[in-house]
Write a protein that holds these residues in place. Structure first.
Motif, PDB file in Angstrom:
ATOM      1  N   SER A 102     -20.337 -56.260  -3.958  1.00 32.61           N
ATOM      2  CA  SER A 102     -20.582 -56.354  -2.521  1.00 32.61           C
ATOM      3  C   SER A 102     -20.720 -54.983  -1.873  1.00 32.61           C
ATOM      4  O   SER A 102     -21.393 -54.831  -0.861  1.00 32.61           O
ATOM      5  CB  SER A 102     -19.433 -57.124  -1.862  1.00 32.61           C
ATOM      6  OG  SER A 102     -18.200 -56.463  -2.092  1.00 32.61           O
ATOM      7  N   ARG A 138     -24.144 -55.196   0.390  1.00 33.36           N
ATOM      8  CA  ARG A 138     -24.013 -55.466   1.819  1.00 33.36           C
ATOM      9  C   ARG A 138     -24.660 -54.410   2.714  1.00 33.36           C
ATOM     10  O   ARG A 138     -25.326 -54.773   3.690  1.00 33.36           O
ATOM     11  CB  ARG A 138     -22.532 -55.649   2.173  1.00 33.36           C
ATOM     12  CG  ARG A 138     -21.929 -56.928   1.618  1.00 33.36           C
ATOM     13  CD  ARG A 138     -20.532 -57.150   2.095  1.00 33.36           C
ATOM     14  NE  ARG A 138     -20.492 -57.465   3.520  1.00 33.36           N
ATOM     15  CZ  ARG A 138     -19.370 -57.700   4.180  1.00 33.36           C
ATOM     16  NH1 ARG A 138     -18.213 -57.649   3.574  1.00 33.36           N
ATOM     17  NH2 ARG A 138     -19.401 -57.982   5.462  1.00 33.36           N
ATOM     18  N   PRO A 139     -24.518 -53.112   2.428  1.00 31.65           N
ATOM     19  CA  PRO A 139     -25.132 -52.132   3.340  1.00 31.65           C
ATOM     20  C   PRO A 139     -26.650 -52.241   3.398  1.00 31.65           C
ATOM     21  O   PRO A 139     -27.275 -51.808   4.366  1.00 31.65           O
ATOM     22  CB  PRO A 139     -24.702 -50.779   2.733  1.00 31.65           C
ATOM     23  CG  PRO A 139     -23.494 -51.080   1.930  1.00 31.65           C
ATOM     24  CD  PRO A 139     -23.723 -52.450   1.383  1.00 31.65           C
ATOM     25  N   LEU A 180     -28.372 -55.186   3.124  1.00 28.44           N
ATOM     26  CA  LEU A 180     -28.823 -56.534   3.436  1.00 28.44           C
ATOM     27  C   LEU A 180     -29.759 -56.545   4.641  1.00 28.44           C
ATOM     28  O   LEU A 180     -30.795 -57.216   4.629  1.00 28.44           O
ATOM     29  CB  LEU A 180     -27.617 -57.444   3.687  1.00 28.44           C
ATOM     30  CG  LEU A 180     -27.935 -58.929   3.793  1.00 28.44           C
ATOM     31  CD1 LEU A 180     -28.520 -59.436   2.486  1.00 28.44           C
ATOM     32  CD2 LEU A 180     -26.684 -59.727   4.140  1.00 28.44           C
ATOM     33  N   SER A 181     -29.405 -55.800   5.672  1.00 36.93           N
ATOM     34  CA  SER A 181     -30.274 -55.764   6.859  1.00 36.93           C
ATOM     35  C   SER A 181     -31.642 -55.190   6.519  1.00 36.93           C
ATOM     36  O   SER A 181     -32.667 -55.644   7.031  1.00 36.93           O
ATOM     37  CB  SER A 181     -29.621 -54.927   7.970  1.00 36.93           C
ATOM     38  OG  SER A 181     -28.453 -55.561   8.436  1.00 36.93           O
ATOM     39  N   ASP A 207     -20.476 -63.234  -0.747  1.00 38.78           N
ATOM     40  CA  ASP A 207     -20.483 -62.103   0.167  1.00 38.78           C
ATOM     41  C   ASP A 207     -21.857 -61.899   0.810  1.00 38.78           C
ATOM     42  O   ASP A 207     -21.967 -61.586   1.994  1.00 38.78           O
ATOM     43  CB  ASP A 207     -20.077 -60.836  -0.593  1.00 38.78           C
ATOM     44  CG  ASP A 207     -19.217 -59.915   0.258  1.00 38.78           C
ATOM     45  OD1 ASP A 207     -18.515 -60.430   1.136  1.00 38.78           O
ATOM     46  OD2 ASP A 207     -19.255 -58.698   0.033  1.00 38.78           O
ATOM     47  N   VAL A 208     -22.914 -62.104   0.019  1.00 41.94           N
ATOM     48  CA  VAL A 208     -24.269 -61.914   0.540  1.00 41.94           C
ATOM     49  C   VAL A 208     -24.572 -62.934   1.630  1.00 41.94           C
ATOM     50  O   VAL A 208     -25.050 -62.590   2.725  1.00 41.94           O
ATOM     51  CB  VAL A 208     -25.301 -62.019  -0.596  1.00 41.94           C
ATOM     52  CG1 VAL A 208     -26.708 -62.148  -0.036  1.00 41.94           C
ATOM     53  CG2 VAL A 208     -25.212 -60.798  -1.507  1.00 41.94           C
ATOM     54  N   ALA A 230     -22.442 -64.705   3.362  1.00 38.67           N
ATOM     55  CA  ALA A 230     -21.546 -64.515   4.502  1.00 38.67           C
ATOM     56  C   ALA A 230     -22.030 -63.370   5.377  1.00 38.67           C
ATOM     57  O   ALA A 230     -21.989 -63.450   6.616  1.00 38.67           O
ATOM     58  CB  ALA A 230     -20.125 -64.250   4.019  1.00 38.67           C
ATOM     59  N   ALA A 231     -22.505 -62.298   4.756  1.00 38.73           N
ATOM     60  CA  ALA A 231     -23.005 -61.155   5.527  1.00 38.73           C
ATOM     61  C   ALA A 231     -24.255 -61.539   6.309  1.00 38.73           C
ATOM     62  O   ALA A 231     -24.435 -61.134   7.462  1.00 38.73           O
ATOM     63  CB  ALA A 231     -23.295 -59.993   4.584  1.00 38.73           C
ATOM     64  N   ALA A 232     -25.133 -62.346   5.687  1.00 38.44           N
ATOM     65  CA  ALA A 232     -26.350 -62.772   6.380  1.00 38.44           C
ATOM     66  C   ALA A 232     -26.038 -63.712   7.541  1.00 38.44           C
ATOM     67  O   ALA A 232     -26.693 -63.669   8.584  1.00 38.44           O
ATOM     68  CB  ALA A 232     -27.298 -63.453   5.396  1.00 38.44           C
ATOM     69  N   GLY A 280     -22.922 -61.453   9.857  1.00 34.70           N
ATOM     70  CA  GLY A 280     -23.079 -60.029  10.175  1.00 34.70           C
ATOM     71  C   GLY A 280     -23.970 -59.838  11.387  1.00 34.70           C
ATOM     72  O   GLY A 280     -23.666 -60.293  12.488  1.00 34.70           O
ATOM     73  N   ASP A 281     -25.076 -59.167  11.191  1.00 33.17           N
ATOM     74  CA  ASP A 281     -26.034 -58.941  12.276  1.00 33.17           C
ATOM     75  C   ASP A 281     -26.538 -60.289  12.786  1.00 33.17           C
ATOM     76  O   ASP A 281     -27.193 -61.031  12.050  1.00 33.17           O
ATOM     77  CB  ASP A 281     -27.203 -58.105  11.754  1.00 33.17           C
ATOM     78  CG  ASP A 281     -28.168 -57.680  12.867  1.00 33.17           C
ATOM     79  OD1 ASP A 281     -28.143 -58.305  13.948  1.00 33.17           O
ATOM     80  OD2 ASP A 281     -28.952 -56.739  12.635  1.00 33.17           O
TER      81      ASP A 281
END
Length: 368
Positions: free
Chosen positions: A3, A7-8, A10-11, A61-62, A64-66, A69-70
């Motif tokens: 992760s 994660r950094p 993903l955006s 984690d991917v 969840a971040a999507a 996150g943003d």
């Protein structure tokens, strides 16, 4: 690999999704560039889904971040999903417009880029739905505003139902089986919200083309049949009368003359119940019974406050009384297993665990 490395970025990976969503919002519906732009946005999401699929350690984690996150990512994903759905449309029985883009991609055209986007969208939406509140569905600018997503949900439902009923994936079709399972979980979550809040019109979830005749009702005994697939995964697609019909057909096929003879002298189980603790006593006595024993005749013996057996022989009347009292006690919101919505309809309580560590076993017992 993990992760920390995913994660950094993903955006950045999903930046085409946000950019294309903005461009598409400004293009007229008949613009020839729409389909290509939609495919590019879906490809970006499909690439992220492939990363998550290839690296199970970061999968949760991917997504969840999507989803969390943003906020522009999940909102863009919803907008793209709506555009894909409405890229083809049909008219519903009530005269409203219903999306057909996903149905076409899943069933007739089998376009991998849109199937992978459906997988990405299902996983991300499920994460977001877990933390959603009423405003997400009821407020006009809410993420899942019900009036806006209704055509999309109907489209996903029709496509997923077809994958169970008329266009079942082959045993070796891993992608088809995976998208069916992911969309099933998404539809189940949305239907749970609908059960609590009544998001969509009456009969929204029913499909008139679903026919559960005598032959298919008997096929429910086969766990791999299409009838079993629908009833176990999308039961809300069939009417209550259809489900009762299948249940009666199933029970009829399981009956034997010996097991269903009234007042029989052998093969009868007697359950002793205190009148003021019917739910607790029946759960303690019956929850662990094997399936075969549930099919046998059961007689009820009520016990009074002094611990003495009440007079009477159970020829069926006492058992019916037992069921009436059991349902009244177990489904009472005060028991802690169920809640009521604004229309006084029952649904499993999200805080049922407060009633005790065996709350899930009790719900399973009630479903038996």
């Amino acid at each position: 690999r993990n992760s920390v490395t995913v994660r950094p970025h993903l955006s950045l990976l999903l930046s085409p999704l946000q950019a294309v969503a903005k461009v598409l919002a400004r293009l007229p519906p008949d613009d020839s560039r729409r389909e290509q732009l939609l495919a590019e946005a879906c490809a970006a999401c499909g690439f992220v889904w492939e990363i998550a699929r290839a690296a199970p350690a970061v999968r949760t984690d991917v997504f969840a971040a999507a989803a969390l996150g943003d906020p522009r990512i999940i909102r863009s994903a919803v907008e793209i999903a709506l555009m894909v759905s409405l890229s083809a449309s049909t008219t519903a029985p009530n005269g409203s417009t219903q999306g057909a883009g996903f149905y076409r991609a899943l069933v007739s055209q089998r376009k991998p880029v849109f199937i992978q986007f459906a997988l990405f969208f299902a996983e991300v939406a499920l994460v977001r739905l877990a933390v959603a509140d009423q405003s997400d569905f009821l407020v006009e600018n809410g993420l899942f505003f019900r009036d806006r997503i209704a055509p999309l949900v109907a489209d996903l439902h029709a496509g997923t139902l077809a994958l169970y009923w008329s266009h079942q994936p082959a045993a070796g079709d891993a992608l088809g089986l995976e998208v069916r399972e992911a969309l099933t979980r998404l539809l189940q979550s949305l239907h749970d919200w609908h059960s609590r809040q009544r998001l969509f019109p009456d009969n929204f979830w029913l499909h008139s083309e679903l026919r559960l005749d005598d032959a298919s009702a008997a096929a429910v005994l086969d766990g791999n049949s299409r009838t079993a697939g629908v009833l176990r995964n999308l039961p809300f697609s069939a009417t209550f009368a259809q489900r009762v019909h299948v249940l009666q057909s199933y029970l009829s096929s399981q009956r034997t003359d010996e097991a269903w003879t009234p007042f029989m002298t052998g093969g009868v189980d007697t359950v002793r119940l205190r009148r003021d603790r019917v739910f607790a006593d029946s759960y303690a006595a019956m929850a662990q019974l094997p399936t075969e024993q549930w099919r046998r005749t059961m007689h009820v013996q009520f016990v009074n406050a002094e611990g003495l057996d009440e007079a009477g022989i159970d020829g069926g009347g006492l058992f019916k009384e037992f069921l009436t009292v059991l349902v009244r006690e177990a489904f009472d919101p005060a028991c802690g297993l169920f809640c009521t919505n604004a229309e006084n309809q029952l649904f499993p309580s999200p805080s049922s665990h407060i009633s005790g560590p065996d709350h899930l076993a009790k719900l399973s017992f009630l479903g038996s």
